[in-house]
Design a protein around this motif. Structure first.
Motif, PDB file in Angstrom:
ATOM      1  N   LYS A   1      64.669  46.326  -7.528  1.00 52.50           N
ATOM      2  CA  LYS A   1      64.100  45.754  -8.769  1.00 52.50           C
ATOM      3  C   LYS A   1      65.112  44.805  -9.416  1.00 52.50           C
ATOM      4  CE  LYS A   1      60.541  48.972 -10.348  1.00 52.50           C
ATOM      5  NZ  LYS A   1      60.260  50.161 -11.153  1.00 52.50           N
ATOM      6  N   GLU A   2      66.380  45.229  -9.393  1.00 50.22           N
ATOM      7  CA  GLU A   2      67.445  44.400  -9.971  1.00 50.22           C
ATOM      8  C   GLU A   2      67.577  43.090  -9.203  1.00 50.22           C
ATOM      9  OE1 GLU A   2      72.253  44.397 -10.646  1.00 50.22           O
ATOM     10  OE2 GLU A   2      71.302  46.351 -10.400  1.00 50.22           O
ATOM     11  N   LEU A   3      67.515  43.198  -7.888  1.00 47.02           N
ATOM     12  CA  LEU A   3      67.605  42.013  -7.032  1.00 47.02           C
ATOM     13  C   LEU A   3      66.461  41.042  -7.337  1.00 47.02           C
ATOM     14  CD1 LEU A   3      69.265  41.059  -4.372  1.00 47.02           C
ATOM     15  CD2 LEU A   3      67.177  41.697  -3.190  1.00 47.02           C
ATOM     16  N   PHE A   4      65.243  41.590  -7.421  1.00 46.26           N
ATOM     17  CA  PHE A   4      64.070  40.763  -7.700  1.00 46.26           C
ATOM     18  C   PHE A   4      64.216  40.088  -9.067  1.00 46.26           C
ATOM     19  CE2 PHE A   4      59.708  39.857  -9.023  1.00 46.26           C
ATOM     20  CZ  PHE A   4      59.227  39.211  -7.881  1.00 46.26           C
ATOM     21  N   GLY A   5      64.631  40.856 -10.063  1.00 45.54           N
ATOM     22  CA  GLY A   5      64.809  40.314 -11.414  1.00 45.54           C
ATOM     23  C   GLY A   5      65.856  39.217 -11.469  1.00 45.54           C
ATOM     24  N   ALA A   6      66.935  39.405 -10.704  1.00 43.45           N
ATOM     25  CA  ALA A   6      68.042  38.442 -10.744  1.00 43.45           C
ATOM     26  C   ALA A   6      67.759  37.160  -9.964  1.00 43.45           C
ATOM     27  CB  ALA A   6      69.311  39.109 -10.208  1.00 43.45           C
ATOM     28  N   TYR A   7      66.983  37.260  -8.883  1.00 46.92           N
ATOM     29  CA  TYR A   7      66.840  36.106  -7.997  1.00 46.92           C
ATOM     30  C   TYR A   7      65.437  35.513  -7.881  1.00 46.92           C
ATOM     31  CZ  TYR A   7      71.549  37.198  -6.325  1.00 46.92           C
ATOM     32  OH  TYR A   7      72.891  37.429  -6.242  1.00 46.92           O
ATOM     33  N   SER A   8      64.407  36.209  -8.394  1.00 48.98           N
ATOM     34  CA  SER A   8      63.041  35.727  -8.139  1.00 48.98           C
ATOM     35  C   SER A   8      62.791  34.333  -8.708  1.00 48.98           C
ATOM     36  CB  SER A   8      62.001  36.714  -8.664  1.00 48.98           C
ATOM     37  OG  SER A   8      62.144  36.871 -10.044  1.00 48.98           O
ATOM     38  N   ARG A   9      63.367  34.026  -9.864  1.00 51.24           N
ATOM     39  CA  ARG A   9      63.128  32.700 -10.464  1.00 51.24           C
ATOM     40  C   ARG A   9      63.729  31.596  -9.591  1.00 51.24           C
ATOM     41  NH1 ARG A   9      64.858  30.452 -16.327  1.00 51.24           N
ATOM     42  NH2 ARG A   9      63.502  28.647 -16.309  1.00 51.24           N
ATOM     43  N   ASN A  10      64.958  31.826  -9.165  1.00 58.15           N
ATOM     44  CA  ASN A  10      65.632  30.842  -8.336  1.00 58.15           C
ATOM     45  C   ASN A  10      64.906  30.650  -7.000  1.00 58.15           C
ATOM     46  OD1 ASN A  10      67.845  30.339  -6.048  1.00 58.15           O
ATOM     47  ND2 ASN A  10      68.527  29.367  -7.928  1.00 58.15           N
ATOM     48  N   LEU A  11      64.429  31.759  -6.421  1.00 61.62           N
ATOM     49  CA  LEU A  11      63.755  31.680  -5.121  1.00 61.62           C
ATOM     50  C   LEU A  11      62.350  31.094  -5.223  1.00 61.62           C
ATOM     51  CD1 LEU A  11      64.986  35.001  -3.503  1.00 61.62           C
ATOM     52  CD2 LEU A  11      65.803  32.703  -3.023  1.00 61.62           C
ATOM     53  N   SER A  12      61.705  31.295  -6.376  1.00 62.05           N
ATOM     54  CA  SER A  12      60.380  30.673  -6.532  1.00 62.05           C
ATOM     55  C   SER A  12      60.559  29.154  -6.685  1.00 62.05           C
ATOM     56  CB  SER A  12      59.607  31.277  -7.708  1.00 62.05           C
ATOM     57  OG  SER A  12      60.006  30.737  -8.913  1.00 62.05           O
TER      58      SER A  12
ATOM     59  N   MET B   1      69.281  35.286   1.144  1.00 66.55           N
ATOM     60  CA  MET B   1      67.935  35.337   0.561  1.00 66.55           C
ATOM     61  C   MET B   1      67.264  33.965   0.595  1.00 66.55           C
ATOM     62  SD  MET B   1      68.791  37.708  -2.711  1.00 66.55           S
ATOM     63  CE  MET B   1      67.119  37.973  -3.292  1.00 66.55           C
ATOM     64  N   THR B   2      68.046  32.925   0.308  1.00 62.83           N
ATOM     65  CA  THR B   2      67.503  31.559   0.321  1.00 62.83           C
ATOM     66  C   THR B   2      67.047  31.184   1.724  1.00 62.83           C
ATOM     67  OG1 THR B   2      68.971  30.944  -1.508  1.00 62.83           O
ATOM     68  CG2 THR B   2      68.017  29.132  -0.250  1.00 62.83           C
ATOM     69  N   ARG B   3      67.860  31.554   2.733  1.00 65.20           N
ATOM     70  CA  ARG B   3      67.514  31.247   4.125  1.00 65.20           C
ATOM     71  C   ARG B   3      66.196  31.903   4.517  1.00 65.20           C
ATOM     72  NH1 ARG B   3      72.280  32.144   5.850  1.00 65.20           N
ATOM     73  NH2 ARG B   3      71.999  34.221   6.749  1.00 65.20           N
ATOM     74  N   ILE B   4      66.017  33.163   4.133  1.00 68.44           N
ATOM     75  CA  ILE B   4      64.766  33.877   4.442  1.00 68.44           C
ATOM     76  C   ILE B   4      63.585  33.197   3.742  1.00 68.44           C
ATOM     77  CG2 ILE B   4      63.485  36.039   3.992  1.00 68.44           C
ATOM     78  CD1 ILE B   4      66.041  37.562   4.708  1.00 68.44           C
ATOM     79  N   THR B   5      63.779  32.830   2.476  1.00 73.79           N
ATOM     80  CA  THR B   5      62.703  32.198   1.693  1.00 73.79           C
ATOM     81  C   THR B   5      62.305  30.846   2.284  1.00 73.79           C
ATOM     82  OG1 THR B   5      63.582  33.314  -0.268  1.00 73.79           O
ATOM     83  CG2 THR B   5      62.005  31.549  -0.661  1.00 73.79           C
ATOM     84  N   VAL B   6      63.295  30.067   2.710  1.00 76.26           N
ATOM     85  CA  VAL B   6      63.007  28.767   3.335  1.00 76.26           C
ATOM     86  C   VAL B   6      62.229  28.982   4.635  1.00 76.26           C
ATOM     87  CG1 VAL B   6      64.048  26.759   4.495  1.00 76.26           C
ATOM     88  CG2 VAL B   6      64.925  27.502   2.284  1.00 76.26           C
ATOM     89  N   ASN B   7      62.684  29.943   5.452  1.00 77.45           N
ATOM     90  CA  ASN B   7      61.992  30.218   6.727  1.00 77.45           C
ATOM     91  C   ASN B   7      60.549  30.681   6.516  1.00 77.45           C
ATOM     92  OD1 ASN B   7      64.158  29.479   8.283  1.00 77.45           O
ATOM     93  ND2 ASN B   7      64.989  31.544   8.437  1.00 77.45           N
TER      94      ASN B   7
END
Length: 204
Positions: free
Chosen positions: A38-49, A92-98
């Motif tokens: 949950k912490e990971l999602f909260g911290a990075y979801s905006r940047n990854l979206s 995380m960015t690499r996974i999101t791009v893929n």
């Protein structure tokens, strides 16, 4: 001299704290603890979206890909290798791009959209001048590019991939990647000119 030493020591301490904080989070992620995820999602979801929306123009697609990316992260966290502060975000960015690329390729006849060779070349190619243009407006211009242009442009500029790597990633010819990139740059240069002219007209 003394002040400089204190400042650099403080910076080192701050870096060390950030690094150990990230390492602790990774330890909890590996244990598949819900609070850590949950912490990971909260911290990075905006940047990854934001990463997703560079590739995908539809909000629903961004939402779906983001969800799939986090599922992929959860399933493959054991393969993550901590290499210092920032390595978690890079992974995380690499996974999101893929996942974004996978979505684009599944969506339609993407390959033929990228391998169009009879498009007219944009004359006297200009470099897009992003100076003084708000980030959100730049994003809108990139998102308005045709699928092929947008994908290649993002991979080359933001992911720092070579045309050879892009060709492998997308299953296209290397020269197709290069020509898509040049056309994307030309289109963006035109869009920026129009944007600046319309702004100028507002103030006259």
């Amino acid at each position: 001299m003394h002040d400089g030493f204190i400042a650099s020591h403080w910076r080192w301490q701050q870096h060390y704290m950030e690094e150990s904080k990230e390492q602790i989070l990774v330890t909890h992620l590996l244990k598949k603890e819900e609070a850590a995820w949950k912490e990971l999602f909260g911290a990075y979801s905006r940047n990854l979206s934001y990463v997703c929306s560079r590739y995908l123009s539809e909000k629903e697609d961004v939402h779906d890909v983001l969800q799939n990316s986090f599922i992929k992260m959860f399933r493959s966290i054991e393969s993550f290798e901590y290499r210092g502060n920032g390595s978690l975000k890079a992974w995380m960015t690499r996974i999101t791009v893929n996942e974004s690329l996978k979505h684009i390729k599944e969506k339609g006849d993407f390959k033929s959209a990228v391998e169009v060779d009879d498009l007219p070349d944009i004359p006297n190619e200009e470099e897009p001048d992003f100076e003084e243009i708000p980030r959100d407006d730049i994003m809108m211009m990139i998102r308005a590019l045709p699928d092929g242009y947008r994908t290649v442009f993002n991979l080359y500029v933001f992911e720092k991939k070579s045309h050879k790597e892009i060709a492998v990633l997308l299953g296209i010819a290397e020269n197709s990647s290069a020509s898509q990139f040049h056309r994307a740059k030309g289109l963006l240069a035109q869009k920026i000119k129009e944007f600046k002219m319309s702004k100028k007209a507002q103030y006259e």
